[in-house]
Structures are given as structure tokens and as C-alpha cells.
Design a protein around this motif. Structure first.
Motif, mmCIF file in Angstrom:
data_model
loop_
_atom_site.group_PDB
_atom_site.id
_atom_site.type_symbol
_atom_site.label_atom_id
_atom_site.label_comp_id
_atom_site.label_asym_id
_atom_site.label_seq_id
_atom_site.Cartn_x
_atom_site.Cartn_y
_atom_site.Cartn_z
ATOM 1 N N SER A 178 38.081 47.710 42.572
ATOM 2 C CA SER A 178 37.654 46.309 42.446
ATOM 3 C C SER A 178 37.228 45.947 41.030
ATOM 4 C CB SER A 178 36.494 46.021 43.402
ATOM 5 O OG SER A 178 35.347 46.741 43.003
ATOM 6 N N GLY A 179 36.940 46.973 40.223
ATOM 7 C CA GLY A 179 36.418 46.703 38.888
ATOM 8 C C GLY A 179 34.919 46.547 38.873
ATOM 9 N N ARG B 245 38.679 42.403 40.744
ATOM 10 C CA ARG B 245 40.108 42.309 40.440
ATOM 11 C C ARG B 245 40.836 41.526 41.520
ATOM 12 N NH1 ARG B 245 39.613 48.038 38.720
ATOM 13 N NH2 ARG B 245 39.591 48.017 36.443
ATOM 14 N N PRO C 52 45.505 44.992 44.348
ATOM 15 C CA PRO C 52 44.074 45.287 44.274
ATOM 16 C C PRO C 52 43.265 44.729 45.444
ATOM 17 C CG PRO C 52 44.891 44.615 42.133
ATOM 18 C CD PRO C 52 46.004 44.383 43.104
#
Length: 300
Positions: free
Chosen positions: A127-128, A261, A266
Motif C-alpha cells: 500500500s505504501g 497506492r 496494488p
């Protein structure tokens, strides 16, 4: 944000959360209060007795320590990082239980624990959210206030449904209310610490976020006691353990504009990993409940 410090303080908070949950459940299941007809506990008398029960008061001390660490983690980090990390309290609780009983963890516990950790780490990476440069902005009054109002309304609706519905649905419904209030409390806690950081403690004491935070947090604590009293731990704890982190991630994006993201790949991976996290949380919650019941049975 200092990502290692966020992780360390979040995990430290889980230790106190695990201790607090065990103490609250012990208080809820051992407290002797008059009951109404059909075995229903008189809510007012139960809550009044809870407020002076030593085990519940001890749980508040653990809550205070965990709450302080959580507040600091939320102040320097993102909601979508801190709240999912707090789910590891389920593993911490199992470890503490086995250490106290001097028993080894089972293969099932190791397996579900591994799935929870893998899903959690996978989500943070994909996900970042694990990026130290995760962007987020100060909470707007509008979205934060709306989230608080909706959380309180949902909690009231769940409580009313639990009181009028079948007995088997009371604990899960109350669990939904508790998980919702916990997620909203995290949002308000971050907002409150930001007011302190930006304008000082006097401004925080005058802010609208602080009293709403107290209402949401206090309501969550009391409803958790009702949920634990309404049925076995495995009927409420899994609901709380899944609703809180999943809703927190959503609210972090909506209220704080935390940038996870995007894109088909993603997003699909994030959903799959969150589902894995939820499934593992449910399984570990049930195992925690079984372990707690096994501990209480010899002395009951």
C-alpha cells in the motif's frame, strides 16, 4: 515520520492492550450483579459495579499506558500504519497467556500468527503505508466531525439492536459498536495531538476534538465491558479486532488524505492482504478466547 519509532511505539502499545483486554474480560465475567428476567443483565447496575471493580480499574491503568504510546505513534505516524499494527496485540496476548501458564504455543497459533504478520507486513509494503514519506494532511473539521457523529450513531443503533434482538447477536453487535468507536477514537486522538503540537495544550483543552474524543473513547470502554458480558469472548473480540483496523485504514484515507497506492494491481493486493489480516485476526481472537476460558476454568 520516523517509521521505526512509529512501529516501536505501536508495538509497545499492544503489550498494554493485551493486558487490558485480559483484565477487562476477567472483570466482566466475574462481576456479580443482579440480573433481570430471562437472564438479561441490568445494564445500569452492571456498569455502575464495573466502575469500581478492581480488575477493571487495573485495566484502566494498562489502557492509560497503551493509550499514551498510541497517541504518540499517531502523532508522528499515519493512522493506516498505527492501527493495523495494533492488531498484533492478539499475538502478544497469546504469548503472555502461554508464558504465564508455561505452555507452548500450538501449531495453529503459530500458523495464524504467521498469516497475520505476513498479511500486515504485506499490506504496509504494497500500500505504501510503510513509506516514511507517506503524505497526510491535518484533519478537516468537517470529515472528522462527521466520522465522530456517524460512529456514535452506529454505536447507539448497535446497542439498541442488541437489546431487542436475539441473545446470540448481542455480543457481535456490541463488538461492531466497540470496533467503530475505537477506530473513530484513533482519528480523534490524532486530531487532538495535532492541535497540541500546532497550538499548544491550552488550545487543545479548548478544542472540540478533546470532549468528543473523551465521549467516543469512554463509550468504547464501557461498551467493551457490555460486549464481554453479553457472551463468550470469541463472539465479540473477533469483531472488534477486525472492524477497528479495517475501518481505521478507511478513515485515515478519508479524513487525513493518507495516500495509499492506487491502480488495479496494488488495490487488489491491498484488499486481499486486508482480508487475510481479518481472517487471521478472527482466528487468533477465537484462540485467545479459548486460552482465556481454559485459564479461568480450573479456578471457577
Amino acid at each position: 515520520m520516523s517509521y521505526p519509532l512509529v512501529v516501536a511505539t505501536s508495538l509497545g502499545s499492544t503489550v498494554f492492550a493485551a493486558v487490558s483486554t485480559a483484565l477487562k474480560h476477567h472483570s466482566a465475567t466475574t462481576l456479580s450483579t443482579p440480573s433481570a428476567a430471562h437472564g438479561r443483565v441490568r445494564t445500569g447496575r452492571f456498569l455502575a459495579a464495573t466502575l469500581s471493580h478492581p480488575w477493571w480499574l487495573a485495566a484502566l491503568v494498562a489502557d492509560a499506558a497503551g493509550f499514551t504510546l498510541q497517541a504518540f505513534a499517531l502523532h508522528i505516524g499515519a493512522v493506516s500504519v498505527v492501527q493495523p499494527l495494533l492488531v498484533t496485540a492478539l499475538i502478544t496476548s497469546l504469548v503472555v497467556t502461554h508464558l504465564s501458564q508455561r505452555t507452548p504455543m500450538s501449531r495453529r497459533e503459530w500458523g495464524w500468527g504467521a498469516l497475520l504478520v505476513a498479511s500486515l507486513v504485506g499490506f504496509l509494503v504494497v500500500s505504501g503505508a510503510s513509506s516514511p514519506h507517506l503524505r497526510h494532511q491535518a484533519a478537516d473539521r468537517g470529515p472528522a466531525a462527521v466520522c465522530a457523529a456517524l460512529a456514535l450513531l452506529l454505536a447507539v443503533a448497535c446497542v439498541l439492536s442488541a437489546r431487542s434482538g436475539p441473545a446470540r447477536r448481542r455480543a457481535p453487535l456490541l463488538g461492531v459498536a466497540v470496533g467503530t468507536l475505537y477506530a473513530c477514537t484513533a482519528i480523534l486522538l490524532k486530531a487532538t495531538t495535532e492541535v497540541w503540537g500546532n497550538s499548544g495544550p491550552v488550545a487543545m483543552l479548548r478544542s472540540w476534538q478533546l470532549p468528543v474524543l473523551v465521549v467516543c473513547g469512554g463509550s468504547g470502554l464501557l461498551l467493551a465491558q457490555l460486549a464481554f458480558r453479553a457472551g463468550p469472548l470469541h463472539t465479540s473480540l473477533p469483531v472488534i479486532a477486525t472492524v477497528d483496523p479495517l475501518l481505521s485504514v478507511f478513515l485515515g484515507v478519508v479524513v487525513y488524505d493518507e495516500q495509499l497506492r492506487t491502480g488495479v494491481g496494488p488495490v487488489a493486493a491491498q484488499v486481499a492482504l486486508l482480508v487475510g489480516l481479518a481472517v487471521a485476526a478472527v482466528a487468533l481472537s477465537r484462540l485467545n478466547a479459548d486460552a482465556t476460558t481454559a485459564i479461568r476454568r480450573p479456578g471457577s
